[in-house]
Design a protein around this motif. Structure first.
Motif, PDB file in Angstrom:
ATOM      1  N   ALA A 155       0.820  -1.211   0.000  1.00 29.35           N
ATOM      2  CA  ALA A 155       0.000   0.000   0.000  1.00 29.35           C
ATOM      3  C   ALA A 155       0.852   1.258   0.000  1.00 29.35           C
ATOM      4  CB  ALA A 155      -0.910   0.008   1.221  1.00 29.35           C
ATOM      5  N   ASP A 156       0.292   2.321  -0.591  1.00 27.34           N
ATOM      6  CA  ASP A 156       0.894   3.652  -0.583  1.00 27.34           C
ATOM      7  C   ASP A 156      -0.200   4.650  -0.263  1.00 27.34           C
ATOM      8  OD1 ASP A 156       3.758   3.312  -1.768  1.00 27.34           O
ATOM      9  OD2 ASP A 156       2.445   2.165  -3.105  1.00 27.34           O
ATOM     10  N   THR A 157       0.196   5.729   0.478  1.00 31.88           N
ATOM     11  CA  THR A 157      -0.757   6.791   0.750  1.00 31.88           C
ATOM     12  C   THR A 157      -0.007   8.085   1.015  1.00 31.88           C
ATOM     13  OG1 THR A 157      -2.664   7.437   2.080  1.00 31.88           O
ATOM     14  CG2 THR A 157      -0.839   6.421   3.250  1.00 31.88           C
ATOM     15  N   GLU A 158      -0.708   9.202   0.953  1.00 33.04           N
ATOM     16  CA  GLU A 158      -0.141  10.525   1.211  1.00 33.04           C
ATOM     17  C   GLU A 158      -1.037  11.260   2.184  1.00 33.04           C
ATOM     18  OE1 GLU A 158       0.888  14.784  -0.990  1.00 33.04           O
ATOM     19  OE2 GLU A 158       0.069  13.110  -2.150  1.00 33.04           O
ATOM     20  N   LEU A 159      -0.431  11.839   3.233  1.00 29.48           N
ATOM     21  CA  LEU A 159      -1.165  12.617   4.221  1.00 29.48           C
ATOM     22  C   LEU A 159      -0.386  13.892   4.501  1.00 29.48           C
ATOM     23  CD1 LEU A 159      -2.210   9.890   6.832  1.00 29.48           C
ATOM     24  CD2 LEU A 159      -3.677  11.001   5.165  1.00 29.48           C
ATOM     25  N   GLU A 160      -0.966  15.050   4.139  1.00 28.21           N
ATOM     26  CA  GLU A 160      -0.412  16.363   4.457  1.00 28.21           C
ATOM     27  C   GLU A 160       1.056  16.462   4.065  1.00 28.21           C
ATOM     28  OE1 GLU A 160      -1.217  17.218   8.505  1.00 28.21           O
ATOM     29  OE2 GLU A 160      -3.370  17.394   8.208  1.00 28.21           O
ATOM     30  N   GLY A 161       1.382  16.062   2.839  1.00 27.71           N
ATOM     31  CA  GLY A 161       2.732  16.210   2.334  1.00 27.71           C
ATOM     32  C   GLY A 161       3.685  15.110   2.727  1.00 27.71           C
ATOM     33  N   ALA A 162       3.218  14.098   3.460  1.00 30.48           N
ATOM     34  CA  ALA A 162       4.051  12.954   3.842  1.00 30.48           C
ATOM     35  C   ALA A 162       3.544  11.714   3.116  1.00 30.48           C
ATOM     36  CB  ALA A 162       4.023  12.745   5.348  1.00 30.48           C
ATOM     37  N   PHE A 163       4.468  10.806   2.787  1.00 34.27           N
ATOM     38  CA  PHE A 163       4.124   9.617   2.016  1.00 34.27           C
ATOM     39  C   PHE A 163       4.448   8.374   2.836  1.00 34.27           C
ATOM     40  CE2 PHE A 163       5.211  13.045  -0.816  1.00 34.27           C
ATOM     41  CZ  PHE A 163       4.189  13.026  -1.749  1.00 34.27           C
ATOM     42  N   TYR A 164       3.526   7.417   2.783  1.00 33.68           N
ATOM     43  CA  TYR A 164       3.662   6.175   3.529  1.00 33.68           C
ATOM     44  C   TYR A 164       3.571   5.001   2.555  1.00 33.68           C
ATOM     45  CZ  TYR A 164       2.232   9.425   7.186  1.00 33.68           C
ATOM     46  OH  TYR A 164       2.136  10.507   8.012  1.00 33.68           O
ATOM     47  N   HIS A 165       4.370   3.986   2.821  1.00 31.48           N
ATOM     48  CA  HIS A 165       4.321   2.759   2.033  1.00 31.48           C
ATOM     49  C   HIS A 165       4.520   1.596   2.983  1.00 31.48           C
ATOM     50  CE1 HIS A 165       4.927  -0.119  -1.217  1.00 31.48           C
ATOM     51  NE2 HIS A 165       5.968  -0.567  -0.519  1.00 31.48           N
ATOM     52  N   GLY A 166       3.797   0.523   2.724  1.00 33.68           N
ATOM     53  CA  GLY A 166       3.941  -0.664   3.549  1.00 33.68           C
ATOM     54  C   GLY A 166       3.624  -1.921   2.772  1.00 33.68           C
ATOM     55  N   ALA A 167       4.338  -3.015   3.154  1.00 32.24           N
ATOM     56  CA  ALA A 167       4.002  -4.304   2.542  1.00 32.24           C
ATOM     57  C   ALA A 167       2.557  -4.655   2.841  1.00 32.24           C
ATOM     58  CB  ALA A 167       4.942  -5.386   3.048  1.00 32.24           C
ATOM     59  N   LYS A 168       2.087  -4.204   3.997  1.00 32.25           N
ATOM     60  CA  LYS A 168       0.691  -4.413   4.360  1.00 32.25           C
ATOM     61  C   LYS A 168       0.277  -3.334   5.340  1.00 32.25           C
ATOM     62  CE  LYS A 168      -2.523  -7.959   6.027  1.00 32.25           C
ATOM     63  NZ  LYS A 168      -2.639  -9.338   6.550  1.00 32.25           N
TER      64      LYS A 168
END
Length: 854
Positions: A155-168
């Motif tokens: 998964a990938d997501t963006e919150l308030e200029g920050a980016f997150y990625h995780g295998a799950k």
């Protein structure tokens, strides 16, 4: 029953209806049915008038579904499949994916992408979950629309200029997520230039991100040592928590950790922090700041600093230990629209500003000034009153000059004989007015360790009137001052054995008053000249002339019958007058009779532009071309040198690009030897009419690429969450090491100022000062910027405080290299830091020693 719908169909249905599918099947009494018409399906399922449900479902809302290929309903299994650009809208959630599968018994949604080109193994139509303005993407998604929980693979997501990625990523609550093999970064590049990675992360939406065993990666290469844990705030604004430290190196004190501490947001109206600095060679510092605010009522802060700087060991020859402190208090409060308190207080040790700071404003300061004022105005009468505290500390000598307190009352101009408020048709006596000012001061001056305290009270009354006679305005005036003191001095001469007189000064405690007065008469008028041009965009040029003449008289208060001057006799028989009140708060009376007549002639040239007939928004503009004022005076009571200097002042300004201002002084008197003036006219000596005694002017220009691109850009002052204006943004200097981000949008800018001063009171020994200062910046590329600032003393041929700055935009980082090559504060600073505000303290710094005088 299996129902197949054709492509590109959008339907809506009630979840409560699907929860009652058994009743629906009994009502329809069919096992299998294939409907070709979507209208039949919709009328059979969504029309609540067909059946009366026996029980109410846990969920009762409308779901909107669409697909570009087909939708399959499995009635008995209570499932639905959507193929081809499927989309589900449920309350505030939206799911998009190539394939979407719904299970209404478990309230679950599964979404997956489909393989694309076989050569690239790319997945197209990957699941995308949008919820409350936040977007999550992944390869496979499971989501329970009843509990709001779910999981995303890769998964990938963006919150308030920050980016997150995780295998799950697993959602366990409305705002809580667990991330497996997570990555966090503020870099939006496809391959992030830096990121934090951790096998376990927990994110609370809008609050914080917590992780254990964090690895900081640069260019895909992890740091050799991980952090055991990290907490990154995701909340905008204020929140309690640890303040991340700043790491760096200093040539004098060693490697350091700065600003490490804790911030406590006590409430919406106040907060406090506590920080510490530590240097590996034994120095340390402590600091704290308390802020408070109540919007539209009051705001302020109080902060304190303590520093213990040590260089070398106690047994070393060059060992030094310096302890400094500072306390600052700021408070602004409006009790009522007419009652206000403003306080800006600062107290510090003598060397605080010279040690441990990189701010050029602090380094160049020679004084610390504190001020606090409680003021009151009365709108109806215009009267005002204030109580003030003022303190001035001279850092070089550590002398302190304090006024505690100072009280002031002003009685606004009053017209005792006026019968109406209108301006027209007034009798001459109705123009008579008076005003009053009363002041009290208690001065406490500590110089060379000796405290001297004096107080005084002054009353001032001014009466005047301004009748208009024809084209002239006459303004007679009389002013009376009364200064009340509780002390005066007495002086006498004592002959010494060396044949010289010693002057002895005694302080006498005695209540007394110094009463003085002066009178004056002023006459002025104004006339205009207009030059109509109507060409080249110029409508007209107007010349305004303002001549005035005034007469002022005051007697010689040093005469003995006034009683304000004393007299002593020297051993040679000569007598000397002295002012008995020369040490008092408001001084004594002036010596020498004054009968001055003063002349002035003001000239103002303005230009009015024409309106563009092709532009409906075009307007006339007035432009100041030139202001020139000529003035002089003559003292009838003086026994010599009756003529005052002739002063000529001038200024012209052309938009924001060019500004010239200056003044010149002339005298009609000759000079001799070391004397700047003698009582002999130049004409009588055959040397002309006037000679130049002084000249000063300043020329400045400022240009930038941005100004040509846009005509105006308003300057903004930065303020914090409590509305307190950042002092740095108001500074003339931005500090030796500027923490502000460079503006790469301005391709180039240049600012130059030239100052010249000439003193020719004694033509045989003229004194000149000439200085050129400026700044120049340009962007070599959109990501490289160079700045050069400094000044050059033309007379001494020396550069003063030059500074060279090189900035590089590294996408998600800033690189700054600042170098002071010569001067008192030499050295350099190299810094790389993250742009993102939430990670502003993630930076690497290296700085050289720059406080030693060379």
């Amino acid at each position: 029953m299996k129902i197949v719908l054709s492509a590109a169909l959008i339907i809506s249905f009630s979840l409560g209806a699907f929860a009652q599918q058994d009743d629906l099947l009994q009502t329809l009494n069919i096992d299998s049915l294939q409907l070709q018409s979507p209208d039949t399906l919709l009328s059979s399922i969504t029309d609540s008038s067909i059946i009366q449900p026996k029980k109410k479902s846990d969920l009762d809302t409308v779901v909107y579904a669409s697909g570009s290929d087909s939708l399959f309903f499995f009635v008995k299994e209570k499932k639905m499949s959507i193929y081809g650009e499927g989309k589900i809208n449920y309350r505030k959630s939206e799911i998009k994916s190539a394939n979407i599968f719904l299970d209404f018994t478990k309230f679950e949604i599964e979404a997956v992408g489909v393989p694309g080109d076989s050569a690239s193994n790319e997945i197209i139509g990957s699941p995308v979950l949008s919820e409350d303005g936040e977007v999550y993407t992944g390869k496979r998604m499971r989501y329970n629309f009843k509990t709001g929980q779910g999981s995303l693979a890769a998964a990938d997501t963006e919150l308030e200029g920050a980016f997150y990625h995780g295998a799950k990523i697993k959602k366990v609550a409305a705002d809580t997520y667990f991330i497996e093999d997570g990555v966090y970064t503020t870099c939006d590049a496809e391959e992030p230039h830096y990121f934090f990675s951790s096998p376990k992360m927990k994110m609370i939406q809008g609050e914080e991100l917590a992780a254990e065993w964090i690895w900081l990666n640069f260019g895909g290469v992890p740091a050799p040592i991980p952090l055991p844990f990290i907490i990154v705030p995701l909340q905008s604004g204020r929140r309690s928590g640890l303040i991340p430290p700043v790491f760096g190196s200093d040539a004098r004190y060693g490697t350091y950790i700065n600003r490490f501490g804790y911030f406590w947001a006590m409430s919406d109206y106040m907060d406090i922090n506590a920080t510490m600095d530590y240097y590996t060679r034994g120095s340390f510092g402590l600091g704290s700041r308390f802020r408070y605010a109540n919007r539209y009522n009051y705001n302020g802060f109080a902060e304190g600093s303590y520093r213990d700087f040590t260089q070398g060991e106690s047994t070393d020859p060059g060992y030094s230990k310096q302890i400094d402190w500072r306390i600052k208090v700021f408070h602004a409060q409006s009790f009522t629209p007419t009652l206000r308190l403003d306080a800006n207080l600062e107290f510090a040790s003598q060397d605080f500003l010279q040690n441990g700071t990189g701010n050029l404003n602090d380094l160049l300061r020679n004084e610390i000034i504190s001020n606090a004022t409680l003021s009151k105005t009365w709108d109806e009468s215009g009267n005002s009153a204030s109580i003030n505290y003022n303190r001035r500390q001279v850092l070089e000598t550590n002398d302190i000059y304090e006024v505690l307190p100072s009280a002031l009352f002003r009685l606004a101009q009053s017209y005792p004989f006026r019968t109406s408020s209108g301006e027209a048709d007034k009798e001459w006596y109705e123009l008579f007015g008076y005003s009053y000012t009363g002041q009290f001061q208690n001065q406490r001056n500590k110089t060379r360790g000796v405290l001297d305290e004096r107080l005084g009270l002054q009353h001032s009354v001014t009466a005047d009137m301004s009748p208009k006679i024809g084209y002239f305005t006459l303004s007679p005036r009389i002013r009376f001052d009364s200064k009340w003191y509780n002390e005066q001095i007495e002086q006498f001469a004592v002959a010494s054995s060396a044949g010289r007189d010693s002057i002895i000064t005694n302080e006498i405690k005695e209540l007394s008053a110094v009463n003085t007065f002066d009178v004056g008469l002023n006459a002025s008028t104004k006339f205009y000249g207009m030059f109509n041009i109507n060409s080249l965009g110029i409508n007209a040029i107007r010349h305004t002339v303002t001549p005035s003449i005034s007469y002022n008289y005051s007697p010689d208060f040093s005469e003995q019958h006034w009683g304000y001057y004393g007299q002593y006799t020297k051993s040679d028989g000569s007598t000397v007058n002295y002012n008995k009140y020369q040490k008092e708060v408001y001084g004594g009376a002036s010596a020498g009779e004054q009968q001055n007549i003063n002349f002035s002639l003001g000239n103002n040239f303005e230009m009015k532009t024409t309106v563009d007939p092709t532009d409906t928004t075009s307007k006339e503009n007035k432009i100041q071309l030139l202001n020139v004022t000529l003035g002089t005076g003559y003292n009838f009571a003086a026994d010599s040198l009756n003529f005052a200097d002739i002063n000529l002042t001038y200024r012209t300004q052309i938009g924001e690009f060019f500004d010239l201002s200056g003044s010149s002084r002339f005298t009609p008197y000759d000079y001799s030897g070391t004397s700047s003036k003698i009582n002999r006219y130049l004409v009588d000596a055959g040397k002309g009419v006037l000679r130049l005694t002084g000249l000063n002017f300043s020329v400045s220009s400022s240009l930038s690429g941005e100004k040509f691109a846009s005509s105006e850009k308003e300057a903004e002052q930065k303020s914090d969450e409590f509305g307190l204006v950042d002092e740095q943004s108001k500074s003339v200097y931005q500090g030796i090491y500027n923490n502000q981000d460079p503006d790469f949008t301005i391709p180039w800018s240049i600012a130059l100022t030239y100052n010249y001063n000439l003193d020719r009171n004694n033509p045989g020994n003229p004194k000149t000062f000439s200085n050129l200062s400026g700044s120049f910046s340009f962007s070599l590329t959109p990501s490289w910027k160079f700045d050069v600032t400094g000044s050059y003393d033309i007379e001494s041929r020396e550069f003063a405080a030059p500074q060279i700055t090189i900035s590089k935009d590294l996408h998600c980082w800033f690189m700054n290299f600042i170098w002071n090559p010569i001067g008192t504060y030499t050295g350099f600073r190299f810094e790389i830091r993250v742009k993102a505000p939430m990670l502003q303290d993630l930076k690497l710094t290296k700085q050289d020693q720059f406080f030693n005088t060379r």
